[in-house]
Design a protein around this motif. Structure first.
Motif, PDB file in Angstrom:
ATOM      1  N   ILE A  96      42.076  50.178   5.389  1.00  0.00           N
ATOM      2  CA  ILE A  96      42.929  51.075   6.179  1.00  0.00           C
ATOM      3  C   ILE A  96      42.528  52.527   5.971  1.00  0.00           C
ATOM      4  CG2 ILE A  96      45.300  51.872   6.519  1.00  0.00           C
ATOM      5  CD1 ILE A  96      46.238  49.070   5.701  1.00  0.00           C
ATOM      6  N   LEU A  97      42.314  52.916   4.718  1.00  0.00           N
ATOM      7  CA  LEU A  97      41.934  54.297   4.426  1.00  0.00           C
ATOM      8  C   LEU A  97      40.578  54.642   5.040  1.00  0.00           C
ATOM      9  CD1 LEU A  97      43.020  54.590   0.677  1.00  0.00           C
ATOM     10  CD2 LEU A  97      44.219  55.441   2.703  1.00  0.00           C
ATOM     11  N   ALA A  98      39.649  53.679   5.030  1.00  0.00           N
ATOM     12  CA  ALA A  98      38.334  53.926   5.619  1.00  0.00           C
ATOM     13  C   ALA A  98      38.441  54.169   7.112  1.00  0.00           C
ATOM     14  CB  ALA A  98      37.405  52.727   5.344  1.00  0.00           C
ATOM     15  N   GLY A  99      39.281  53.381   7.797  1.00  0.00           N
ATOM     16  CA  GLY A  99      39.472  53.586   9.235  1.00  0.00           C
ATOM     17  C   GLY A  99      40.090  54.939   9.543  1.00  0.00           C
ATOM     18  N   LEU A 100      41.081  55.338   8.757  1.00  0.00           N
ATOM     19  CA  LEU A 100      41.721  56.640   8.964  1.00  0.00           C
ATOM     20  C   LEU A 100      40.731  57.778   8.723  1.00  0.00           C
ATOM     21  CD1 LEU A 100      45.131  55.955   7.161  1.00  0.00           C
ATOM     22  CD2 LEU A 100      44.768  56.192   9.631  1.00  0.00           C
ATOM     23  N   LEU A 101      39.929  57.661   7.664  1.00  0.00           N
ATOM     24  CA  LEU A 101      38.960  58.707   7.353  1.00  0.00           C
ATOM     25  C   LEU A 101      37.875  58.790   8.422  1.00  0.00           C
ATOM     26  CD1 LEU A 101      37.856  60.852   5.455  1.00  0.00           C
ATOM     27  CD2 LEU A 101      36.702  59.037   4.159  1.00  0.00           C
ATOM     28  N   ALA A 102      37.416  57.638   8.902  1.00  0.00           N
ATOM     29  CA  ALA A 102      36.378  57.634   9.935  1.00  0.00           C
ATOM     30  C   ALA A 102      36.867  58.300  11.205  1.00  0.00           C
ATOM     31  CB  ALA A 102      35.932  56.199  10.219  1.00  0.00           C
ATOM     32  N   ASP A 103      38.093  57.992  11.630  1.00  0.00           N
ATOM     33  CA  ASP A 103      38.629  58.615  12.837  1.00  0.00           C
ATOM     34  C   ASP A 103      38.896  60.105  12.632  1.00  0.00           C
ATOM     35  OD1 ASP A 103      38.507  56.487  14.542  1.00  0.00           O
ATOM     36  OD2 ASP A 103      40.543  55.807  14.187  1.00  0.00           O
ATOM     37  N   PHE A 104      39.290  60.506  11.428  1.00  0.00           N
ATOM     38  CA  PHE A 104      39.492  61.920  11.135  1.00  0.00           C
ATOM     39  C   PHE A 104      38.173  62.681  11.254  1.00  0.00           C
ATOM     40  CE2 PHE A 104      39.235  65.336   7.970  1.00  0.00           C
ATOM     41  CZ  PHE A 104      40.268  66.158   8.397  1.00  0.00           C
ATOM     42  N   LEU A 105      37.125  62.148  10.665  1.00  0.00           N
ATOM     43  CA  LEU A 105      35.812  62.801  10.737  1.00  0.00           C
ATOM     44  C   LEU A 105      35.292  62.863  12.163  1.00  0.00           C
ATOM     45  CD1 LEU A 105      34.115  61.158   7.603  1.00  0.00           C
ATOM     46  CD2 LEU A 105      35.043  63.487   7.781  1.00  0.00           C
ATOM     47  N   HIS A 106      35.598  61.821  12.950  1.00  0.00           N
ATOM     48  CA  HIS A 106      35.145  61.788  14.336  1.00  0.00           C
ATOM     49  C   HIS A 106      35.937  62.743  15.211  1.00  0.00           C
ATOM     50  CE1 HIS A 106      34.579  59.340  18.286  1.00  0.00           C
ATOM     51  NE2 HIS A 106      33.674  60.297  18.176  1.00  0.00           N
ATOM     52  N   SER A 107      37.280  62.723  15.092  1.00  0.00           N
ATOM     53  CA  SER A 107      38.122  63.561  15.939  1.00  0.00           C
ATOM     54  C   SER A 107      37.927  65.048  15.652  1.00  0.00           C
ATOM     55  CB  SER A 107      39.601  63.184  15.758  1.00  0.00           C
ATOM     56  OG  SER A 107      40.011  63.415  14.416  1.00  0.00           O
ATOM     57  N   ARG A 108      37.659  65.396  14.398  1.00  0.00           N
ATOM     58  CA  ARG A 108      37.415  66.796  14.028  1.00  0.00           C
ATOM     59  C   ARG A 108      35.957  67.200  14.243  1.00  0.00           C
ATOM     60  NH1 ARG A 108      41.632  69.028  10.974  1.00  0.00           N
ATOM     61  NH2 ARG A 108      43.538  67.925  11.599  1.00  0.00           N
ATOM     62  N   LYS A 109      35.137  66.259  14.697  1.00  0.00           N
ATOM     63  CA  LYS A 109      33.712  66.506  14.957  1.00  0.00           C
ATOM     64  C   LYS A 109      32.985  67.036  13.727  1.00  0.00           C
ATOM     65  CE  LYS A 109      34.466  67.314  19.901  1.00  0.00           C
ATOM     66  NZ  LYS A 109      34.288  68.227  21.046  1.00  0.00           N
ATOM     67  N   ILE A 110      33.392  66.540  12.562  1.00  0.00           N
ATOM     68  CA  ILE A 110      32.722  66.935  11.316  1.00  0.00           C
ATOM     69  C   ILE A 110      31.343  66.296  11.238  1.00  0.00           C
ATOM     70  CG2 ILE A 110      32.864  66.825   8.791  1.00  0.00           C
ATOM     71  CD1 ILE A 110      35.916  66.893   9.086  1.00  0.00           C
ATOM     72  N   PHE A 111      31.264  65.026  11.637  1.00  0.00           N
ATOM     73  CA  PHE A 111      29.990  64.320  11.721  1.00  0.00           C
ATOM     74  C   PHE A 111      29.884  63.640  13.076  1.00  0.00           C
ATOM     75  CE2 PHE A 111      30.743  63.895   7.006  1.00  0.00           C
ATOM     76  CZ  PHE A 111      29.707  64.730   6.618  1.00  0.00           C
ATOM     77  N   LYS A 112      28.657  63.375  13.486  1.00  0.00           N
ATOM     78  CA  LYS A 112      28.462  62.541  14.668  1.00  0.00           C
ATOM     79  C   LYS A 112      28.936  61.124  14.363  1.00  0.00           C
ATOM     80  CE  LYS A 112      24.429  65.021  16.506  1.00  0.00           C
ATOM     81  NZ  LYS A 112      22.991  64.882  16.883  1.00  0.00           N
ATOM     82  N   LEU A 113      29.284  60.392  15.428  1.00  0.00           N
ATOM     83  CA  LEU A 113      29.811  59.050  15.229  1.00  0.00           C
ATOM     84  C   LEU A 113      28.796  58.144  14.537  1.00  0.00           C
ATOM     85  CD1 LEU A 113      32.120  57.089  15.608  1.00  0.00           C
ATOM     86  CD2 LEU A 113      31.265  56.576  17.898  1.00  0.00           C
ATOM     87  N   ILE A 114      27.525  58.221  14.918  1.00  0.00           N
ATOM     88  CA  ILE A 114      26.521  57.360  14.301  1.00  0.00           C
ATOM     89  C   ILE A 114      26.338  57.711  12.825  1.00  0.00           C
ATOM     90  CG2 ILE A 114      24.618  58.854  15.006  1.00  0.00           C
ATOM     91  CD1 ILE A 114      24.638  55.016  14.487  1.00  0.00           C
ATOM     92  N   THR A 115      26.486  59.010  12.485  1.00  0.00           N
ATOM     93  CA  THR A 115      26.396  59.417  11.083  1.00  0.00           C
ATOM     94  C   THR A 115      27.531  58.811  10.271  1.00  0.00           C
ATOM     95  OG1 THR A 115      25.388  61.513  11.759  1.00  0.00           O
ATOM     96  CG2 THR A 115      26.287  61.393   9.521  1.00  0.00           C
ATOM     97  N   ILE A 116      28.722  58.794  10.859  1.00  0.00           N
ATOM     98  CA  ILE A 116      29.882  58.190  10.191  1.00  0.00           C
ATOM     99  C   ILE A 116      29.638  56.707   9.958  1.00  0.00           C
ATOM    100  CG2 ILE A 116      32.324  57.622  10.446  1.00  0.00           C
ATOM    101  CD1 ILE A 116      32.592  60.223  12.100  1.00  0.00           C
ATOM    102  N   ARG A 117      29.182  56.012  10.999  1.00  0.00           N
ATOM    103  CA  ARG A 117      28.956  54.561  10.874  1.00  0.00           C
ATOM    104  C   ARG A 117      27.916  54.261   9.782  1.00  0.00           C
ATOM    105  NH1 ARG A 117      33.507  53.882  13.164  1.00  0.00           N
ATOM    106  NH2 ARG A 117      33.609  53.667  15.426  1.00  0.00           N
ATOM    107  N   LYS A 118      26.812  55.009   9.788  1.00  0.00           N
ATOM    108  CA  LYS A 118      25.749  54.742   8.812  1.00  0.00           C
ATOM    109  C   LYS A 118      26.148  55.160   7.408  1.00  0.00           C
ATOM    110  CE  LYS A 118      21.844  54.821  12.029  1.00  0.00           C
ATOM    111  NZ  LYS A 118      20.535  55.418  12.384  1.00  0.00           N
ATOM    112  N   LEU A 119      26.860  56.267   7.289  1.00  0.00           N
ATOM    113  CA  LEU A 119      27.279  56.745   5.969  1.00  0.00           C
ATOM    114  C   LEU A 119      28.229  55.749   5.308  1.00  0.00           C
ATOM    115  CD1 LEU A 119      27.356  59.003   3.833  1.00  0.00           C
ATOM    116  CD2 LEU A 119      29.263  60.020   5.119  1.00  0.00           C
ATOM    117  N   PHE A 120      29.232  55.307   6.060  1.00  0.00           N
ATOM    118  CA  PHE A 120      30.200  54.350   5.514  1.00  0.00           C
ATOM    119  C   PHE A 120      29.516  53.028   5.158  1.00  0.00           C
ATOM    120  CE2 PHE A 120      33.097  57.453   6.652  1.00  0.00           C
ATOM    121  CZ  PHE A 120      34.413  57.083   6.400  1.00  0.00           C
ATOM    122  N   THR A 121      28.585  52.603   5.999  1.00  0.00           N
ATOM    123  CA  THR A 121      27.876  51.346   5.741  1.00  0.00           C
ATOM    124  C   THR A 121      27.002  51.455   4.496  1.00  0.00           C
ATOM    125  OG1 THR A 121      27.827  50.879   8.123  1.00  0.00           O
ATOM    126  CG2 THR A 121      26.323  49.628   6.729  1.00  0.00           C
TER     127      THR A 121
END
Length: 443
Positions: A292-317
């Protein structure tokens, strides 16, 4: 997960033949806590079976033996006709078969395996169909958190089954694990059908404001499934192959841990049934929270445009795979410390949960239009891994009870890291050209 905890009580020994041939009393319970009279009473209520570690591996894997045949047609049918009834029927069939597992085990290994194969196919209907619902319910900026919150239910269910299952096995007998949780599954079906709709437009209770918000957020996204599938383009898509390979590699580790955590704690740490259930449950409740926390953090980083979406996916993976693999490999050297072993299992579960907001949800980014079909395709690779990995683990443990566990974790880590490398090279998060428009090239 019922069988994963119950099998520690169903067999005469969870240890490999190379270990001392101790009695059921020694391996399954703590003789200081429970008398021999109590054990004899439990044996009369719940029979035990002479299954070797290799046979146990086959039984645990059998849930996935037929499952790889079902995801693609299930996902496609759910995407075209609606997932509500596909998921509900799958849940009902799986729950009924859970109630029948004690009878099947008494009838013989062959019937038990057949029942588990059918049950696995029914569970595919649940796992695959639900993603067709999320395509019509999850706004793009909330997709990670909504899918991960829902997906965390599997970890929460695992936690409850292991926590309660060990106690049930120790007190009233292992068959009640299947009777109680099979009954709960049937009761959930009574809630599913009246409360779930395939899309917001048909839901009887949703507010007008929420319905408008969801439908407007999805209006610019072409997520309506078509009857045609761009099979040729999919086969040539390296981003899709990156996700497929990662699914196989990560689920190899996932199914090994899901199937063998109770057995590992029971045989290596020599815990009794009750303690084995409690200790086995800890990594999964932590994993549930971290998903749950990972999903919330991923959407926060995406919505605030801190990282690109692909960067978020690869970083978390990358974080999830590297940390979980490294920790599991180290388990062999800390096995004499119970507290350190449990800490490592919890940390491994917590870190691997990050993948739920990484590659495991990436297919919704590259082709939302075909999410039902793609989830089915991904489940094929996941179930193939699930069909092989517990069987391979049983083989290694049967050969050598001590080094076998080390080899199990080393192989899982090597496969998992190989999948990560492939994903880091070829993974993408943009909607692919073949998913943007209707095509008429089928095969």
């Amino acid at each position: 997960m019922n069988l994963s905890i119950a099998i520690t009580a169903m067999v005469n020994s969870t240890a490999a033949p190379s270990q001392p041939n101790g009695s059921t009393d020694v391996l399954l319970t703590n003789p200081q806590d429970y008398s021999n009279g109590t054990l004899k009473e439990l044996d009369e209520v719940a029979p035990t079976y002479d299954w070797s570690p290799e046979i146990q591996g086959v039984i645990l894997s059998s849930l996935n033996y037929g499952s790889f045949l079902a995801p693609i047609p299930t996902g496609y049918v759910a995407g075209v006709f609606g997932a509500k009834y596909v998921v509900g029927v799958g849940l009902f069939i799986s729950s009924i078969l859970t109630l029948l597992i004690p009878l099947a085990a008494d009838a013989g290994v062959a019937l038990l395996i057949v029942l588990r194969v059918v049950q696995g196919i029914a569970q595919v209907m649940v796992l695959t169909g639900q993603y067709s619902i999320w395509v019509k319910w999850a706004p793009p900026l909330e997709r990670s958190q909504l899918t991960t919150i829902a997906g965390s239910g599997s970890m929460l269910g695992t936690f409850i089954v292991l926590l309660v299952g060990g106690l049930l096995c120790q007190t009233i007998g292992w068959p009640y694990v299947f009777y109680i949780f099979g009954g709960i599954g049937c009761a959930c079906c009574l809630l599913w059908f009246p409360l779930v709709s395939d899309d917001p437009g048909n839901h009887p209770f949703i507010s007008t404001g929420e319905k408008r918000y969801i439908m407007c957020s999805l209006a610019q996204q072409d997520s309506s499934p078509g009857w045609s599938l761009p099979i040729k383009a999919m086969l040539q898509s390296l981003p899709l192959w990156a996700i497929l390979v990662s699914y196989f590699c990560e689920y190899w580790l996932f199914y090994t841990i899901m199937a063998y955590t109770p057995t590992y704690i029971s045989s290596v740490l020599q815990a009794n049934l009750r303690d084995s259930g409690i200790l086995s449950a800890l990594p999964f409740v932590v994993g549930c929270i971290c998903i749950i926390l990972a999903g919330l953090l991923a959407d926060f980083l995406h919505s605030r445009k801190i990282f690109k979406l692909i960067t978020i996916r690869k970083l978390f993976t990358a974080i999830g795979v590297l940390f979980s693999s490294g920790i599991l490999v180290a388990l062999h050297w800390v096995r004499y410390s119970h507290s350190t072993t449990m800490a490592f299992l919890v940390l491994s579960s917590a870190s691997s949960s990050l993948c739920e907001a990484g590659v495991l949800v990436n297919f919704l980014d590259i082709a939302p239009r075909y999410s039902g079909f793609l989830k089915g395709l991904l489940q094929v690779f996941a179930h193939i891994a699930g069909a092989i990995s517990p069987t391979a683990a049983g083989f290694f443990i049967n050969q050598d009870s001590e080094l076998g566990w080390k080899n199990v974790f080393l192989l899982a880590a090597a496969i998992n890291i190989s999948g990560l490398v492939f994903y880091l090279i070829f993974g993408q998060a943009e909607v692919q050209d073949w998913a943007k428009e209707q095509t008429f090239t089928h095969f």
